[in-house]
Design a protein around this motif. Structure first.
Motif, PDB file in Angstrom:
ATOM      1  N   GLN A 138       3.728  40.274   1.128  1.00 57.43           N
ATOM      2  CA  GLN A 138       4.418  40.891   2.268  1.00 57.43           C
ATOM      3  C   GLN A 138       5.351  39.893   2.951  1.00 57.43           C
ATOM      4  OE1 GLN A 138       4.605  43.934   3.246  1.00 57.43           O
ATOM      5  NE2 GLN A 138       2.885  45.035   2.372  1.00 57.43           N
ATOM      6  N   ASN A 139       4.920  38.651   3.087  1.00 60.16           N
ATOM      7  CA  ASN A 139       5.810  37.634   3.658  1.00 60.16           C
ATOM      8  C   ASN A 139       6.970  37.339   2.720  1.00 60.16           C
ATOM      9  OD1 ASN A 139       4.797  36.370   6.346  1.00 60.16           O
ATOM     10  ND2 ASN A 139       2.928  36.638   5.152  1.00 60.16           N
ATOM     11  N   LEU A 140       6.708  37.354   1.410  1.00 62.81           N
ATOM     12  CA  LEU A 140       7.785  37.163   0.445  1.00 62.81           C
ATOM     13  C   LEU A 140       8.772  38.317   0.510  1.00 62.81           C
ATOM     14  CD1 LEU A 140       9.051  35.647  -1.937  1.00 62.81           C
ATOM     15  CD2 LEU A 140       7.508  36.924  -3.459  1.00 62.81           C
ATOM     16  N   ASP A 141       8.278  39.532   0.712  1.00 63.78           N
ATOM     17  CA  ASP A 141       9.147  40.703   0.814  1.00 63.78           C
ATOM     18  C   ASP A 141      10.119  40.564   1.981  1.00 63.78           C
ATOM     19  OD1 ASP A 141       9.680  43.622  -0.001  1.00 63.78           O
ATOM     20  OD2 ASP A 141       9.265  43.814   2.134  1.00 63.78           O
ATOM     21  N   VAL A 142       9.611  40.150   3.141  1.00 66.46           N
ATOM     22  CA  VAL A 142      10.466  39.973   4.321  1.00 66.46           C
ATOM     23  C   VAL A 142      11.496  38.873   4.064  1.00 66.46           C
ATOM     24  CG1 VAL A 142      10.509  39.275   6.749  1.00 66.46           C
ATOM     25  CG2 VAL A 142       8.717  40.819   5.915  1.00 66.46           C
ATOM     26  N   PHE A 143      11.055  37.752   3.476  1.00 66.31           N
ATOM     27  CA  PHE A 143      11.961  36.647   3.196  1.00 66.31           C
ATOM     28  C   PHE A 143      13.057  37.079   2.223  1.00 66.31           C
ATOM     29  CE2 PHE A 143      13.242  33.269   0.281  1.00 66.31           C
ATOM     30  CZ  PHE A 143      13.749  32.325   1.156  1.00 66.31           C
ATOM     31  N   THR A 144      12.663  37.716   1.108  1.00 65.01           N
ATOM     32  CA  THR A 144      13.632  38.121   0.092  1.00 65.01           C
ATOM     33  C   THR A 144      14.601  39.165   0.632  1.00 65.01           C
ATOM     34  OG1 THR A 144      11.948  37.727  -1.609  1.00 65.01           O
ATOM     35  CG2 THR A 144      13.900  38.978  -2.269  1.00 65.01           C
ATOM     36  N   PHE A 145      14.086  40.094   1.429  1.00 67.37           N
ATOM     37  CA  PHE A 145      14.930  41.129   2.028  1.00 67.37           C
ATOM     38  C   PHE A 145      16.061  40.499   2.831  1.00 67.37           C
ATOM     39  CE2 PHE A 145      16.175  44.222   5.203  1.00 67.37           C
ATOM     40  CZ  PHE A 145      16.155  45.427   4.535  1.00 67.37           C
ATOM     41  N   HIS A 146      15.737  39.535   3.665  1.00 65.03           N
ATOM     42  CA  HIS A 146      16.769  38.925   4.509  1.00 65.03           C
ATOM     43  C   HIS A 146      17.614  37.917   3.739  1.00 65.03           C
ATOM     44  CE1 HIS A 146      16.108  40.731   8.443  1.00 65.03           C
ATOM     45  NE2 HIS A 146      14.860  40.879   8.030  1.00 65.03           N
ATOM     46  N   TRP A 147      17.050  37.311   2.701  1.00 63.30           N
ATOM     47  CA  TRP A 147      17.858  36.441   1.844  1.00 63.30           C
ATOM     48  C   TRP A 147      18.954  37.262   1.166  1.00 63.30           C
ATOM     49  CZ3 TRP A 147      19.069  36.032  -3.368  1.00 63.30           C
ATOM     50  CH2 TRP A 147      19.603  34.805  -3.783  1.00 63.30           C
ATOM     51  N   LEU A 148      18.611  38.433   0.659  1.00 60.74           N
ATOM     52  CA  LEU A 148      19.602  39.311   0.038  1.00 60.74           C
ATOM     53  C   LEU A 148      20.582  39.863   1.072  1.00 60.74           C
ATOM     54  CD1 LEU A 148      17.284  41.263  -2.445  1.00 60.74           C
ATOM     55  CD2 LEU A 148      19.097  39.640  -3.047  1.00 60.74           C
ATOM     56  N   ARG A 149      20.092  40.134   2.266  1.00 63.68           N
ATOM     57  CA  ARG A 149      20.975  40.636   3.328  1.00 63.68           C
ATOM     58  C   ARG A 149      22.042  39.599   3.675  1.00 63.68           C
ATOM     59  NH1 ARG A 149      21.988  41.959   8.809  1.00 63.68           N
ATOM     60  NH2 ARG A 149      21.877  44.219   9.166  1.00 63.68           N
ATOM     61  N   ASP A 150      21.618  38.341   3.755  1.00 65.07           N
ATOM     62  CA  ASP A 150      22.576  37.276   4.067  1.00 65.07           C
ATOM     63  C   ASP A 150      23.583  37.084   2.933  1.00 65.07           C
ATOM     64  OD1 ASP A 150      21.284  36.848   6.462  1.00 65.07           O
ATOM     65  OD2 ASP A 150      20.086  35.159   5.726  1.00 65.07           O
ATOM     66  N   ARG A 151      23.119  37.195   1.689  1.00 68.32           N
ATOM     67  CA  ARG A 151      24.003  36.961   0.542  1.00 68.32           C
ATOM     68  C   ARG A 151      25.008  38.099   0.339  1.00 68.32           C
ATOM     69  NH1 ARG A 151      21.502  33.275   1.573  1.00 68.32           N
ATOM     70  NH2 ARG A 151      20.846  31.486   0.303  1.00 68.32           N
ATOM     71  N   THR A 152      24.718  39.273   0.874  1.00 73.14           N
ATOM     72  CA  THR A 152      25.625  40.411   0.703  1.00 73.14           C
ATOM     73  C   THR A 152      26.319  40.803   2.006  1.00 73.14           C
ATOM     74  OG1 THR A 152      23.770  41.944   1.072  1.00 73.14           O
ATOM     75  CG2 THR A 152      24.271  41.356  -1.218  1.00 73.14           C
ATOM     76  N   TRP A 158      20.488  49.271  -0.452  1.00 75.65           N
ATOM     77  CA  TRP A 158      19.680  49.663  -1.604  1.00 75.65           C
ATOM     78  C   TRP A 158      19.253  48.444  -2.418  1.00 75.65           C
ATOM     79  CZ3 TRP A 158      21.123  48.276  -6.480  1.00 75.65           C
ATOM     80  CH2 TRP A 158      22.474  47.911  -6.662  1.00 75.65           C
ATOM     81  N   LEU A 159      20.144  47.423  -2.507  1.00 74.69           N
ATOM     82  CA  LEU A 159      19.836  46.242  -3.309  1.00 74.69           C
ATOM     83  C   LEU A 159      18.711  45.430  -2.681  1.00 74.69           C
ATOM     84  CD1 LEU A 159      20.449  44.332  -5.662  1.00 74.69           C
ATOM     85  CD2 LEU A 159      22.165  43.220  -4.204  1.00 74.69           C
ATOM     86  N   ARG A 160      18.775  45.238  -1.371  1.00 76.29           N
ATOM     87  CA  ARG A 160      17.715  44.441  -0.751  1.00 76.29           C
ATOM     88  C   ARG A 160      16.407  45.224  -0.654  1.00 76.29           C
ATOM     89  NH1 ARG A 160      21.864  44.821   2.938  1.00 76.29           N
ATOM     90  NH2 ARG A 160      21.542  45.969   4.878  1.00 76.29           N
ATOM     91  N   ASN A 161      16.483  46.552  -0.564  1.00 75.14           N
ATOM     92  CA  ASN A 161      15.256  47.346  -0.560  1.00 75.14           C
ATOM     93  C   ASN A 161      14.554  47.260  -1.906  1.00 75.14           C
ATOM     94  OD1 ASN A 161      13.378  49.510   0.384  1.00 75.14           O
ATOM     95  ND2 ASN A 161      14.403  50.668  -1.213  1.00 75.14           N
ATOM     96  N   VAL A 162      15.279  47.535  -2.981  1.00 72.82           N
ATOM     97  CA  VAL A 162      14.681  47.510  -4.317  1.00 72.82           C
ATOM     98  C   VAL A 162      14.408  46.075  -4.763  1.00 72.82           C
ATOM     99  CG1 VAL A 162      15.010  48.103  -6.746  1.00 72.82           C
ATOM    100  CG2 VAL A 162      15.759  49.692  -4.963  1.00 72.82           C
ATOM    101  N   GLY A 163      15.364  45.167  -4.501  1.00 67.77           N
ATOM    102  CA  GLY A 163      15.218  43.786  -4.950  1.00 67.77           C
ATOM    103  C   GLY A 163      14.047  43.068  -4.302  1.00 67.77           C
ATOM    104  N   SER A 164      13.892  43.233  -2.989  1.00 71.10           N
ATOM    105  CA  SER A 164      12.789  42.558  -2.301  1.00 71.10           C
ATOM    106  C   SER A 164      11.452  43.139  -2.734  1.00 71.10           C
ATOM    107  CB  SER A 164      12.956  42.671  -0.783  1.00 71.10           C
ATOM    108  OG  SER A 164      12.893  44.026  -0.355  1.00 71.10           O
ATOM    109  N   THR A 165      11.396  44.460  -2.895  1.00 71.43           N
ATOM    110  CA  THR A 165      10.150  45.088  -3.317  1.00 71.43           C
ATOM    111  C   THR A 165       9.806  44.723  -4.757  1.00 71.43           C
ATOM    112  OG1 THR A 165      10.504  46.946  -1.803  1.00 71.43           O
ATOM    113  CG2 THR A 165       8.935  47.287  -3.591  1.00 71.43           C
ATOM    114  N   ALA A 166      10.808  44.703  -5.632  1.00 74.50           N
ATOM    115  CA  ALA A 166      10.561  44.352  -7.034  1.00 74.50           C
ATOM    116  C   ALA A 166       9.997  42.934  -7.151  1.00 74.50           C
ATOM    117  CB  ALA A 166      11.856  44.471  -7.836  1.00 74.50           C
ATOM    118  N   THR A 167      10.547  42.017  -6.369  1.00 76.30           N
ATOM    119  CA  THR A 167      10.080  40.627  -6.409  1.00 76.30           C
ATOM    120  C   THR A 167       8.671  40.499  -5.837  1.00 76.30           C
ATOM    121  OG1 THR A 167      12.360  39.850  -6.140  1.00 76.30           O
ATOM    122  CG2 THR A 167      10.600  38.271  -5.686  1.00 76.30           C
TER     123      THR A 167
END
Length: 234
Positions: A138-152, A158-167
């Motif tokens: 769950q902490n990784l999900d939050v981190f990845t979600f915002h990492w993708l948000r910053d990069r895009t 849709w990318l950060r929703n699916v990407g963070s959950t997939a990871t």
């Protein structure tokens, strides 16, 4: 005259997401003991044509939907607080469940003590695996979600929703199966790999399915809530 100041009311949408997250998390804990077989029209490596997952997988997937909506609307810091406070609530659940199990049963109870304890009393391995997997994923999900948000630059929700959950769901599945089934139950690695594949595919399917609902919730809330509590879209 009283000088006491009341705290500002929590917006209904925010309170609703918190409620969905915690409800789904608690539901996943109490439904983990049942295994579900899902037949698919084709065969996949290691798993065949039947995906075997705990019934908890469906409720647990909803937690990632709620946390992604929450992270998008209220920011990484608030989403991290939600995840970690909910983690503590797992211990509250376990304490209350074990209290109910250990309480003396009434002779006229419609449910006998043995099946009641068997269904609600998760094994040590399941509890240890699910708690560790939750805290990390769950902490990784939050981190990845915002990492993708910053990069895009805030685009491609849709990318950060699916990407963070997939990871995060991959990490969650590997940790849970490793601890609960390999370390505690001693199942063969081949069987464990099949469980990982089956659970992960179901979780990814849920993540793809819930993406339109993430968009709907985020736009609905942003249209109705304004102010410093809501993170604006970029």
């Amino acid at each position: 005259m009283s000088t006491e100041r009341s705290a500002p009311p929590l917006p209904v949408a925010r309170l609703g997401l918190i409620a969905v997250f915690v409800t789904a998390l608690i539901t996943s804990q109490v439904t983990a003991s049942k295994l579900v077989g899902i037949d698919i029209p084709f065969s996949i490596p290691l798993r065949g044509s039947t995906l075997i997952v705990p019934a908890a997988a469906f409720a647990y997937a909803v937690t990632f939907f709620a946390s992604d909506c929450y992270a998008e609307l209220y920011g990484r810091s608030e989403a991290t607080k939600l995840v970690n406070v909910a983690f503590a609530m797992n211990f509250v659940l376990l304490g209350l469940v074990w209290l109910a199990i250990e309480a003396p049963i009434f002779v006229g109870s419609p449910v006998d003590q043995s099946p009641f304890a068997s269904v609600l009393g998760s094994s040590t391995g399941v509890v240890a695996g699910s708690m560790l997997a939750y805290l990390v994923s769950q902490n990784l999900d939050v981190f990845t979600f915002h990492w993708l948000r910053d990069r895009t630059d805030g685009r491609l929700l849709w990318l950060r929703n699916v990407g963070s959950t997939a990871t995060s769901q991959f990490v969650d599945t590997v940790i849970f199966i490793t601890v609960a089934f390999i370390l505690f139950k001693g199942i063969p690695l081949g069987d464990a790999a099949g469980l990982i594949v089956g659970q992960y595919l179901v979780k990814i399917g849920v993540a793809v399915f819930d993406t339109p609902f993430v968009y709907a919730v985020v736009h609905f809330v942003r249209d109705r809530e304004v102010g410093p509590n809501v993170v604006p879209s970029d």
